[in-house]
Design a protein around this motif. Structure first.
Motif, mmCIF file in Angstrom:
data_model
loop_
_atom_site.group_PDB
_atom_site.id
_atom_site.type_symbol
_atom_site.label_atom_id
_atom_site.label_comp_id
_atom_site.label_asym_id
_atom_site.label_seq_id
_atom_site.Cartn_x
_atom_site.Cartn_y
_atom_site.Cartn_z
ATOM 1 N N LEU A 31 -10.380 -11.263 -15.222
ATOM 2 C CA LEU A 31 -11.271 -11.684 -14.137
ATOM 3 C C LEU A 31 -12.006 -12.977 -14.475
ATOM 4 O O LEU A 31 -12.078 -13.893 -13.647
ATOM 5 C CB LEU A 31 -12.267 -10.572 -13.793
ATOM 6 C CG LEU A 31 -13.237 -10.892 -12.659
ATOM 7 C CD1 LEU A 31 -12.486 -11.214 -11.370
ATOM 8 C CD2 LEU A 31 -14.188 -9.715 -12.454
ATOM 9 N N GLN A 32 -12.538 -13.078 -15.679
ATOM 10 C CA GLN A 32 -13.272 -14.288 -16.070
ATOM 11 C C GLN A 32 -12.362 -15.517 -16.020
ATOM 12 O O GLN A 32 -12.748 -16.569 -15.514
ATOM 13 C CB GLN A 32 -13.858 -14.117 -17.470
ATOM 14 C CG GLN A 32 -14.659 -15.308 -17.944
ATOM 15 C CD GLN A 32 -15.250 -15.092 -19.333
ATOM 16 O OE1 GLN A 32 -15.064 -14.057 -19.963
ATOM 17 N NE2 GLN A 32 -15.967 -16.076 -19.817
ATOM 18 N N ALA A 65 -8.063 -6.770 -11.800
ATOM 19 C CA ALA A 65 -9.270 -7.438 -11.289
ATOM 20 C C ALA A 65 -8.988 -8.917 -11.011
ATOM 21 O O ALA A 65 -9.440 -9.465 -10.002
ATOM 22 C CB ALA A 65 -10.422 -7.281 -12.273
ATOM 23 N N ALA A 66 -8.231 -9.548 -11.869
ATOM 24 C CA ALA A 66 -7.873 -10.958 -11.675
ATOM 25 C C ALA A 66 -6.965 -11.126 -10.464
ATOM 26 O O ALA A 66 -7.152 -12.043 -9.664
ATOM 27 C CB ALA A 66 -7.200 -11.502 -12.925
ATOM 28 N N GLU A 73 -10.616 -14.694 -3.082
ATOM 29 C CA GLU A 73 -11.327 -15.950 -3.344
ATOM 30 C C GLU A 73 -10.377 -17.050 -3.803
ATOM 31 O O GLU A 73 -10.596 -18.221 -3.545
ATOM 32 C CB GLU A 73 -12.431 -15.743 -4.392
ATOM 33 C CG GLU A 73 -13.633 -14.977 -3.871
ATOM 34 C CD GLU A 73 -13.449 -13.456 -3.954
ATOM 35 O OE1 GLU A 73 -12.337 -12.973 -4.244
ATOM 36 O OE2 GLU A 73 -14.433 -12.747 -3.710
ATOM 37 N N GLY A 74 -9.310 -16.654 -4.466
ATOM 38 C CA GLY A 74 -8.348 -17.633 -4.960
ATOM 39 C C GLY A 74 -7.534 -18.307 -3.891
ATOM 40 O O GLY A 74 -6.837 -19.279 -4.152
ATOM 41 N N SER A 75 -7.599 -17.821 -2.669
ATOM 42 C CA SER A 75 -6.847 -18.415 -1.564
ATOM 43 C C SER A 75 -7.611 -19.521 -0.841
ATOM 44 O O SER A 75 -7.052 -20.180 0.030
ATOM 45 C CB SER A 75 -6.476 -17.327 -0.552
ATOM 46 O OG SER A 75 -5.625 -16.386 -1.151
ATOM 47 N N THR A 94 5.342 -11.148 -9.369
ATOM 48 C CA THR A 94 5.101 -11.749 -8.057
ATOM 49 C C THR A 94 5.348 -10.764 -6.923
ATOM 50 O O THR A 94 4.556 -10.669 -5.988
ATOM 51 C CB THR A 94 5.981 -13.001 -7.874
ATOM 52 O OG1 THR A 94 5.728 -13.894 -8.941
ATOM 53 C CG2 THR A 94 5.676 -13.691 -6.573
ATOM 54 N N ARG A 95 6.448 -10.025 -7.007
ATOM 55 C CA ARG A 95 6.717 -9.020 -5.963
ATOM 56 C C ARG A 95 5.599 -7.990 -5.895
ATOM 57 O O ARG A 95 5.169 -7.610 -4.811
ATOM 58 C CB ARG A 95 8.068 -8.344 -6.208
ATOM 59 C CG ARG A 95 9.202 -9.163 -5.642
ATOM 60 C CD ARG A 95 10.476 -8.372 -5.586
ATOM 61 N NE ARG A 95 11.251 -8.767 -6.765
ATOM 62 C CZ ARG A 95 12.108 -8.005 -7.391
ATOM 63 N NH1 ARG A 95 12.341 -6.793 -6.992
ATOM 64 N NH2 ARG A 95 12.761 -8.453 -8.426
ATOM 65 N N PHE A 96 5.129 -7.541 -7.047
ATOM 66 C CA PHE A 96 4.038 -6.567 -7.080
ATOM 67 C C PHE A 96 2.779 -7.167 -6.448
ATOM 68 O O PHE A 96 2.102 -6.531 -5.640
ATOM 69 C CB PHE A 96 3.769 -6.124 -8.522
ATOM 70 C CG PHE A 96 2.689 -5.099 -8.638
ATOM 71 C CD1 PHE A 96 2.923 -3.780 -8.280
ATOM 72 C CD2 PHE A 96 1.431 -5.448 -9.104
ATOM 73 C CE1 PHE A 96 1.924 -2.829 -8.372
ATOM 74 C CE2 PHE A 96 0.432 -4.509 -9.206
ATOM 75 C CZ PHE A 96 0.673 -3.190 -8.841
ATOM 76 N N TYR A 97 2.463 -8.410 -6.785
ATOM 77 C CA TYR A 97 1.291 -9.091 -6.229
ATOM 78 C C TYR A 97 1.385 -9.174 -4.704
ATOM 79 O O TYR A 97 0.432 -8.854 -3.987
ATOM 80 C CB TYR A 97 1.175 -10.494 -6.834
ATOM 81 C CG TYR A 97 0.177 -11.392 -6.147
ATOM 82 C CD1 TYR A 97 -1.186 -11.267 -6.395
ATOM 83 C CD2 TYR A 97 0.590 -12.355 -5.240
ATOM 84 C CE1 TYR A 97 -2.110 -12.085 -5.756
ATOM 85 C CE2 TYR A 97 -0.323 -13.175 -4.601
ATOM 86 C CZ TYR A 97 -1.663 -13.035 -4.864
ATOM 87 O OH TYR A 97 -2.562 -13.844 -4.238
#
Length: 133
Positions: A31-32, A65-66, A73-75, A94-97
């Protein structure tokens, strides 16, 4: 705007109005780290939206968490996202994400950089963009 920036986890480059993010070899994202990656990307982009090419072939692992943070927020300020993957590890990652986080922006994964750039070019109105690596 600067055309290159680097931190402990990634390199950021702006080429043909596409932000290229290249993860460094063996990096583990928690996460950090994800917060720093997003903060640095937003600073690099100077609050402008761009399509993003994200090369995760050397990435080792991203914790839950990451992943959750990056999906939301990363989008911010990303018009579209193309992952560069290398099976089997980053392909599965990537597929899992994509299945679990359902990003709000157009997102796809590619094995070939040229195909990823063609995909992102649609969000610029371009047919082709130049690969830098």
């Amino acid at each position: 705007m600067q055309s290159y920036f680097e931190n402990d986890f990634t390199q950021y480059m702006l080429v043909d109005n596409i932000v290229h993010i290249i993860y460094k070899k063996g990096v583990i994202i928690d996460l950090q780290a994800s917060k720093r990656i997003v903060r640095d990307r937003l600073m690099f982009q100077e609050e402008r939206a761009y399509p993003v090419l994200c090369d995760i072939r050397q990435l080792r692992r991203v914790d839950k968490a990451a992943r959750d943070y990056l999906a939301l927020e990363g989008s911010l300020l990303i018009k579209a996202l193309a992952f560069i993957i290398e099976p089997p590890v980053t392909d599965v990652m990537t597929r899992f994400y994509l299945m679990t986080n359902h990003p709000d922006i157009p997102t796809a994964s590619f094995r070939e950089i040229s195909k990823a750039l063609a995909y992102l070019g649609k969000f610029l109105g371009l047919v082709f963009a130049t690969a830098i690596f």
